[in-house]
Write a protein that holds these residues in place. Structure first.
Motif, PDB file in Angstrom:
ATOM      1  N   ALA A 421       0.840  -1.195   0.000  1.00 14.85           N
ATOM      2  CA  ALA A 421       0.000   0.000   0.000  1.00 14.85           C
ATOM      3  C   ALA A 421       0.873   1.241   0.000  1.00 14.85           C
ATOM      4  CB  ALA A 421      -0.920   0.012   1.213  1.00 14.85           C
ATOM      5  N   PHE A 422       0.494   2.177  -0.816  1.00 12.89           N
ATOM      6  CA  PHE A 422       1.065   3.520  -0.753  1.00 12.89           C
ATOM      7  C   PHE A 422      -0.046   4.436  -0.279  1.00 12.89           C
ATOM      8  CE2 PHE A 422       1.564   7.737  -2.677  1.00 12.89           C
ATOM      9  CZ  PHE A 422       2.769   8.100  -2.098  1.00 12.89           C
ATOM     10  N   SER A 439       3.324   7.337   3.247  1.00 14.12           N
ATOM     11  CA  SER A 439       3.987   6.109   3.659  1.00 14.12           C
ATOM     12  C   SER A 439       3.814   5.047   2.592  1.00 14.12           C
ATOM     13  CB  SER A 439       3.436   5.598   4.996  1.00 14.12           C
ATOM     14  OG  SER A 439       2.099   5.168   4.852  1.00 14.12           O
ATOM     15  N   VAL A 440       4.745   4.127   2.579  1.00 13.51           N
ATOM     16  CA  VAL A 440       4.652   2.940   1.732  1.00 13.51           C
ATOM     17  C   VAL A 440       4.906   1.744   2.648  1.00 13.51           C
ATOM     18  CG1 VAL A 440       7.083   3.152   1.059  1.00 13.51           C
ATOM     19  CG2 VAL A 440       5.528   1.762  -0.310  1.00 13.51           C
ATOM     20  N   GLU A 441       4.050   0.738   2.527  1.00 17.38           N
ATOM     21  CA  GLU A 441       4.186  -0.427   3.393  1.00 17.38           C
ATOM     22  C   GLU A 441       3.892  -1.695   2.617  1.00 17.38           C
ATOM     23  OE1 GLU A 441      -0.023  -1.069   5.665  1.00 17.38           O
ATOM     24  OE2 GLU A 441       1.262   0.520   6.454  1.00 17.38           O
ATOM     25  N   GLU A 442       4.455  -2.770   3.087  1.00 21.68           N
ATOM     26  CA  GLU A 442       4.248  -4.082   2.483  1.00 21.68           C
ATOM     27  C   GLU A 442       4.085  -5.096   3.620  1.00 21.68           C
ATOM     28  OE1 GLU A 442       3.343  -7.029   0.746  1.00 21.68           O
ATOM     29  OE2 GLU A 442       3.905  -5.521  -0.754  1.00 21.68           O
ATOM     30  N   PHE A 831     -11.279  18.543  17.972  1.00 19.05           N
ATOM     31  CA  PHE A 831     -11.488  17.912  16.675  1.00 19.05           C
ATOM     32  C   PHE A 831     -10.202  17.222  16.253  1.00 19.05           C
ATOM     33  CE2 PHE A 831     -10.347  18.641  12.185  1.00 19.05           C
ATOM     34  CZ  PHE A 831     -11.230  17.775  11.573  1.00 19.05           C
ATOM     35  N   SER A 832     -10.331  16.026  15.731  1.00 22.43           N
ATOM     36  CA  SER A 832      -9.157  15.339  15.203  1.00 22.43           C
ATOM     37  C   SER A 832      -9.602  14.446  14.064  1.00 22.43           C
ATOM     38  CB  SER A 832      -8.458  14.506  16.294  1.00 22.43           C
ATOM     39  OG  SER A 832      -9.324  13.493  16.768  1.00 22.43           O
ATOM     40  N   GLY A 833      -8.719  14.228  13.137  1.00 22.96           N
ATOM     41  CA  GLY A 833      -9.090  13.382  12.012  1.00 22.96           C
ATOM     42  C   GLY A 833      -7.951  13.256  11.038  1.00 22.96           C
ATOM     43  N   GLY A 834      -8.099  12.321  10.111  1.00 24.43           N
ATOM     44  CA  GLY A 834      -7.072  12.095   9.108  1.00 24.43           C
ATOM     45  C   GLY A 834      -7.630  11.259   7.987  1.00 24.43           C
ATOM     46  N   THR A 835      -6.784  10.950   7.042  1.00 26.48           N
ATOM     47  CA  THR A 835      -7.260  10.185   5.897  1.00 26.48           C
ATOM     48  C   THR A 835      -6.129   9.394   5.280  1.00 26.48           C
ATOM     49  OG1 THR A 835      -8.324  10.296   3.745  1.00 26.48           O
ATOM     50  CG2 THR A 835      -6.829  12.058   4.281  1.00 26.48           C
ATOM     51  N   ARG A 836      -6.519   8.389   4.500  1.00 23.91           N
ATOM     52  CA  ARG A 836      -5.585   7.687   3.628  1.00 23.91           C
ATOM     53  C   ARG A 836      -6.268   7.479   2.296  1.00 23.91           C
ATOM     54  NH1 ARG A 836      -1.722   3.304   6.639  1.00 23.91           N
ATOM     55  NH2 ARG A 836      -0.774   4.765   8.080  1.00 23.91           N
ATOM     56  N   PHE A 837      -5.573   7.805   1.246  1.00 23.66           N
ATOM     57  CA  PHE A 837      -6.204   7.653  -0.061  1.00 23.66           C
ATOM     58  C   PHE A 837      -5.150   7.332  -1.101  1.00 23.66           C
ATOM     59  CE2 PHE A 837      -5.438  12.089   0.955  1.00 23.66           C
ATOM     60  CZ  PHE A 837      -4.710  12.540  -0.127  1.00 23.66           C
TER      61      PHE A 837
END
Length: 837
Positions: A421-422, A439-442, A831-837
């Protein structure tokens, strides 16, 4: 362009009589062939020495020629003494083309069909290919799709095969309706299903289309949910999908018969093996009398009892549960029956379908190998482990007889799926401001099952980079080992009046003790440097004399004529009873006049801190799922000892426990307790090593808004009109308790992914154990604590909104502080939040 009919038309050739053809195969004349040699055609009609060429033999030859797919027409006739075979060859496919496909890639469609470039054209094959393409599109929800196969003739007997596709609109699942569900609300049932309803966010997901196989799996998931909650009589009476042609949408109806909830009555272990006492196996049983019946605990008991009996030397023992329902008391009496099973050995374990994952990664999930005793319970356990890895799209384990009656072959069929995933993450919080992360992960590095991650983060107040590596089977044992490396820089903030630069790493060793209980050992080395601006440290005496303090806490300069000539600590004024009302503090005025940092923090300015510590964690978890749990307990105890080298020496202990319980109608309750203690070893603690708590302990307070503060700073700075509160300097002990209930927001579509929350928090931080004064420029700066409020309980209540948005989880909280201590900093909205796309 010629359309290819969906029904293959073939010529069966002339009807032959049963008379004998005396001609030899050499007298066969082949006509119409262009690419295929005549001898190849004659070979189908050859007979053995002395055998006549009969009508039946000719008929078999014609069928064999059609079966090759090389001919679209074969006609046989007799002309005098010759047998004439008139053939029409199938064309050769020059290329296969897809037109009109936008939602599905050409490569994906090509993988579904059998027709290939440079292969032989066959109408029957094209017909089956067309049907497969229809199935592929329907699995993606395209029920309006139209597929027309056509051909374009090319020179030399070649053709282009073209599939003209009109994809149409996606037919989504308009609604999923449940009938007969009372124990679980609609939202809870939808949560366990892989099929989802269509909504305004349908363009972001692909599981909102009807798939019969998926719906069958959903029925099993619903059944398991009820069996975990004690509804042993539960049945899915029907599950149907109605298609509305006009709306191009499905409506799914699932009818449920729940039955009553059962508890466990008696629990016993019955051993039919002479040397094994059933009573000695009771400790391996996870089900307890009086508890709600849970099928997963029954399965876990089967595994543990089987392993325990095997450890005693009975590798072929089998354990089966026997349940006796008592409708009058709504209980199930459980008996685990241990028997000596048939002596069957594993002859071979075949692993198939893994194109990327190495065989050993799959085989190590089995608690048995070739030559070991075969046990079905261990096979089921291996299948569950393989599914939980997340490396495979499909996992299926079957058996077949071996080379002897006491041998069995285990076949493992898997299908690899992408595990890399990137990601790009972005978010905002009231503590850290805007932040972005890439980030990049495997998760299956080089097919070895290893986890590798490289990430970088940049934000308003922090930036850094990190790298992690984990080997889940260290030295081929069920031990996880790995390391983490990081660099992080944080800038000044309202709750942190200094910059910090840290880098270091951690070595980890994970030891699973049971399926729910594990231990982690670690060693960490961190280098840290803290820096402050000059104006935060400008302590010099050019601005005047000393400060004195009245009994009400107000200050005045020692240069005041009323105090001229009096030394530090000398009473300045007295009241009617002769008691002092003001005392010269001896604190240089200029050291505090414009909001410099606390003496507790000055002591570590530009100090090269190196923290070398060893630690361990004990972790227990029986949560029903890792994210958004609804049932179960998670508890962790952590302890770290710094002083294995380095210049920081302390022992830190923290604990955290969270219990989740599914209440009713999708309402989930959560209770949490946490606490911690840190103590210096052979000296005082640096301030930054102590606990700085805020909303993670009691919501409604700022980051580092709870705990000991240097009040000398606040009072003096306030005297000069500087709007600044005291610096937080940390505490050595803390405790916290929280209760929270989350619930669905029924008037919003489920597609919004929103839930509400009600919560109450309480906690405290106290016990500062750093320096009490710091000498600078000849002046001794004190640290003045809010001692009278050190143990005061901080508490709050509030409401929250949890949004599982397509951009990641986001949470909004609004808190009402009920109690606080002097100097605590509050913050009602967070307030807190984030995303991955």
């Amino acid at each position: 362009m010629t359309a290819v009919g969906v029904v293959m038309a073939t010529t069966a050739g002339m009807v032959l009589s049963t008379e004998v053809y005396a001609q030899s195969a050499g007298a066969i004349v082949v006509q119409g062939n262009r690419r295929i040699e005549a001898d190849t055609v004659r070979s189908y009609f050859r007979t053995g020495p002395g055998e006549p060429l009969t009508a039946a033999r000719v008929d078999e030859a014609i069928k064999a020629m059609y079966a090759t797919g090389l001919f679209r027409d074969v006609r046989v006739s007799r002309q005098g003494g010759r047998l004439v075979v008139q053939v029409a060859e199938n064309e050769v496919i020059n290329r296969v083309v897809f037109e009109g496909n936008r939602r599905l890639k050409t490569e994906q469609l090509q993988g579904e069909i059998e027709s290939r470039a440079r292969g032989t054209f066959s109408r029957a094959t094209v017909q089956s290919d067309t049907q497969r393409l229809y199935d592929v599109y329907r699995r993606t929800g395209r029920y309006e799709v139209e597929i027309v196969p056509k051909t374009i003739e090319q020179p030399n007997g070649r053709i282009d095969l073209i599939f003209e596709i009109t994809e149409g609109k996606k037919a989504g699942v308009r609604a999923i309706n449940f009938v007969g569900n009372n124990a679980f609300g609609r939202q809870r049932l939808l949560d366990v299903m892989s099929t989802a309803e269509s909504g305004i966010l349908s363009w972001l997901k692909s599981n909102d289309v009807y798939d019969a196989d998926r719906l069958n799996a959903d029925q099993e998931a619903i059944r398991r949910l009820y069996l975990r909650a004690g509804y042993v009589d539960m049945r899915v009476l029907s599950a149907r999908a109605d298609f509305d042609q006009a709306a191009n949408a499905f409506t799914i109806y699932i009818e449920i018969e729940e039955g009553p909830q059962y508890r466990i009555g008696t629990v016993d272990v019955q051993s039919n093996i002479r040397d094994v006492d059933g009573a000695t196996l009771r400790s391996a049983v996870k089900t307890a009398p009086g508890a709600v019946y849970n099928v997963e605990l029954v399965d876990k008991s089967l595994e543990d009892v089987t392993l325990e009996v095997a450890r005693r030397g009975y590798a072929f023992a089998s354990v089966r549960p026997r349940g006796e329902r008592d409708p009058s008391t709504l209980t199930v009496n459980l008996v685990y029956v241990v028997e000596e099973g048939p002596r069957v050995y594993v002859e071979r374990i075949n692993v198939r379908g893994n194109t990327r994952t190495q065989d050993r990664v799959i085989r190590r999930e089995f608690d048995m190998a070739e030559g070991d005793a075969y046990n079905r319970v261990l096979v089921d356990r291996a299948e569950r482990r393989l599914r939980n890895l997340g490396f495979f799209k499909e996992v299926k384990i079957t058996t077949e007889p071996g080379s002897a009656a006491d041998r069995v072959i285990v076949n493992v069929e898997v299908q690899d799926q992408p595990t890399g995933a990137f990601s790009i993450a972005g978010g905002f919080s009231t503590a850290d401001g805007f932040i972005a992360e890439a980030s990049v992960e495997e998760r299956n590095f080089l097919g070895r099952g290893q986890f590798v991650r490289l990430g970088g983060m940049y934000g308003q107040r922090s930036r850094g980079i990190n790298f992690s590596f984990t080997e889940p089977f260290l030295m081929e044992y069920r031990l996880s080992g790995g390391f983490d490396l990081f660099y992080r820089h944080t800038s000044r903030a309202s709750f942190q009046p200094f910059e910090s630069t840290s880098y270091g790493g951690t070595l980890r060793l994970g030891i699973p003790i049971t399926e729910q209980f594990a231990m982690q050992l670690r060693y960490s080395a961190v280098s840290q440097r803290i820096s402050m601006r000059d104006d935060q440290l400008n302590c010099f005496t050019g601005y005047g004399g000393q400060l004195s303090r009245y009994s009400d806490g107000q200050f005045f300069e020692a240069s005041d004529p009323r105090t001229a000539g009096l030394g530090a600590g000398t009473p300045q004024f007295t009241d009617a009873n002769g008691l002092p009302t003001a005392v010269n503090t001896g604190t240089p005025y200029s050291c505090l006049r414009d909001g410099e940092v606390s003496a507790a923090l000055r002591a570590i300015n530009k100090k090269n801190r190196f923290i070398s510590m060893v630690g361990y964690s004990l972790i227990y978890s029986n949560l029903d799922r890792a994210t958004n749990p609804t049932q179960g307990l998670f508890a962790e105890l952590r302890q770290d000892v710094a002083g294995v080298g380095g210049n920081a020496r302390f022992i830190r202990t923290t604990g955290d426990a969270r219990y989740y319980h599914d209440l009713t109608n999708d309402w989930v309750g959560m209770l949490r307790v946490q606490g911690g203690h840190i103590a210096g070893l052979g000296g005082r603690l640096d301030s930054v090593d102590q606990f700085f708590m805020g909303p993670e302990l009691v919501r409604g307070f700022q980051t580092a808004g709870i705990g000991p503060r240097d009040f000398e700073i606040r009072r003096v700075a306030g005297l000069q009109g500087i709007n600044r509160e005291a610096d937080a300097i940390g505490g050595t002990m803390y405790w916290g308790a929280s209760a929270e209930v989350t619930f669905p927001i029924t008037f919003l579509p489920r597609d919004f992914g929103m839930r509400g929350a009600l919560y109450a928090d309480a906690g405290s931080v106290w016990g500062y154990s750093g320096i009490t004064s710091f000498n600078t420029g000849g002046a001794n700066l004190p640290v003045t604590l809010n001692g009278s409020d050190a143990h005061k309980i901080r508490s709050s209540v509030g409401v929250g909104l949890l949004w599982n948005s397509p951009f990641g989880p986001i949470r909004f909280d609004y808190s009402f502080v009920l109690s606080k201590a002097q100097g605590d900093q509050t913050q009602a909205f967070r307030f807190s939040g984030g995303t991955r796309f």
